[in-house]
Design a protein around this motif. Structure first.
Motif, PDB file in Angstrom:
ATOM      1  N   VAL A 172      -3.468   3.439  -2.297  1.00  0.00           N
ATOM      2  CA  VAL A 172      -3.516   2.478  -3.403  1.00  0.00           C
ATOM      3  C   VAL A 172      -2.888   1.170  -2.933  1.00  0.00           C
ATOM      4  O   VAL A 172      -1.750   1.158  -2.474  1.00  0.00           O
ATOM      5  N   GLN A 173      -3.645   0.087  -3.062  1.00  0.00           N
ATOM      6  CA  GLN A 173      -3.148  -1.243  -2.704  1.00  0.00           C
ATOM      7  C   GLN A 173      -2.907  -2.021  -3.986  1.00  0.00           C
ATOM      8  O   GLN A 173      -3.824  -2.193  -4.786  1.00  0.00           O
ATOM      9  N   GLN A 174      -1.658  -2.460  -4.170  1.00  0.00           N
ATOM     10  CA  GLN A 174      -1.289  -3.162  -5.405  1.00  0.00           C
ATOM     11  C   GLN A 174      -0.359  -4.320  -5.095  1.00  0.00           C
ATOM     12  O   GLN A 174       0.257  -4.370  -4.040  1.00  0.00           O
ATOM     13  N   HIS A 197      -5.679  -3.709  -6.137  1.00  0.00           N
ATOM     14  CA  HIS A 197      -6.731  -4.282  -5.294  1.00  0.00           C
ATOM     15  C   HIS A 197      -7.761  -3.224  -4.906  1.00  0.00           C
ATOM     16  O   HIS A 197      -8.951  -3.491  -4.920  1.00  0.00           O
ATOM     17  N   LYS A 198      -7.274  -2.038  -4.569  1.00  0.00           N
ATOM     18  CA  LYS A 198      -8.188  -0.980  -4.159  1.00  0.00           C
ATOM     19  C   LYS A 198      -7.480   0.363  -4.259  1.00  0.00           C
ATOM     20  O   LYS A 198      -6.278   0.459  -4.030  1.00  0.00           O
ATOM     21  N   ALA A 199      -8.228   1.372  -4.614  1.00  0.00           N
ATOM     22  CA  ALA A 199      -7.761   2.751  -4.564  1.00  0.00           C
ATOM     23  C   ALA A 199      -8.824   3.540  -3.818  1.00  0.00           C
ATOM     24  O   ALA A 199      -9.981   3.564  -4.235  1.00  0.00           O
ATOM     25  N   GLN A 201      -9.167   3.922  -9.477  1.00  0.00           N
ATOM     26  CA  GLN A 201      -8.993   2.474  -9.553  1.00  0.00           C
ATOM     27  C   GLN A 201      -9.108   1.971 -10.988  1.00  0.00           C
ATOM     28  O   GLN A 201      -8.303   1.138 -11.421  1.00  0.00           O
ATOM     29  N   GLN A 202     -10.078   2.473 -11.743  1.00  0.00           N
ATOM     30  CA  GLN A 202     -10.237   2.032 -13.128  1.00  0.00           C
ATOM     31  C   GLN A 202      -9.015   2.394 -13.967  1.00  0.00           C
ATOM     32  O   GLN A 202      -8.539   1.586 -14.765  1.00  0.00           O
ATOM     33  N   GLN A 231       0.848  -1.192   0.000  1.00  0.00           N
ATOM     34  CA  GLN A 231       0.000   0.000   0.000  1.00  0.00           C
ATOM     35  C   GLN A 231       0.880   1.237   0.000  1.00  0.00           C
ATOM     36  O   GLN A 231       1.869   1.308   0.717  1.00  0.00           O
ATOM     37  N   MET A 232       0.502   2.180  -0.818  1.00  0.00           N
ATOM     38  CA  MET A 232       1.168   3.479  -0.814  1.00  0.00           C
ATOM     39  C   MET A 232       0.103   4.562  -0.738  1.00  0.00           C
ATOM     40  O   MET A 232      -1.032   4.350  -1.177  1.00  0.00           O
TER      41      MET A 232
END
Length: 123
Positions: A33-35, A103-105, A88-89, A12-13
């Protein structure tokens, strides 16, 4: 010679984006942002992009700065979910090319400039 490592963990950042609303109020949007790396695209994730965080920061800033200026301060608070979805998109599409999955923003905060906060508290 330098070495890079890559992890399969979710990372996550938080990106801070400074922008101005339609009613000329400066705000800072905090976007988490989780990536992670797509297991099937480890090679792409390792070699196609040298600074993942800088690239994500650029995409997040682009989306926030193109949407928030069309909203008033109140609307920016009300539409945090819409902004999150737009971010996210954009990240799903763009970072997918580099072997990353988003995963999520989430827009976690919209912080108006300190002077605005003080004047709102005086009312």
């Amino acid at each position: 010679v330098s070495f890079r490592s890559i992890t399969s963990r979710v990372d996550q950042m938080v990106v801070d984006v400074h922008t101005k609303t339609k009613d000329n109020v400066f705000v800072t949007a905090k976007v988490a942002v989780q990536q992670s790396v797509k297991p099937d695209n480890v090679v792409d994730a390792m070699y196609k992009l040298s600074d993942v965080h800088a690239q994500i920061d650029s995409y997040v800033s682009d989306v926030v700065r193109s949407s928030v200026p069309h909203m008033t301060l109140d609307e920016s608070f009300e539409k945090k979910d819409d902004i999150s979805n737009q971010v996210q998109q954009k990240l799903l599409v763009e970072m997918g090319h580099y072997g990353f999955q988003i995963h999520k923003a989430l827009v976690t905060e919209m912080v108006p400039h300190q002077e605005v906060v003080q004047s709102m508290n005086e009312i």
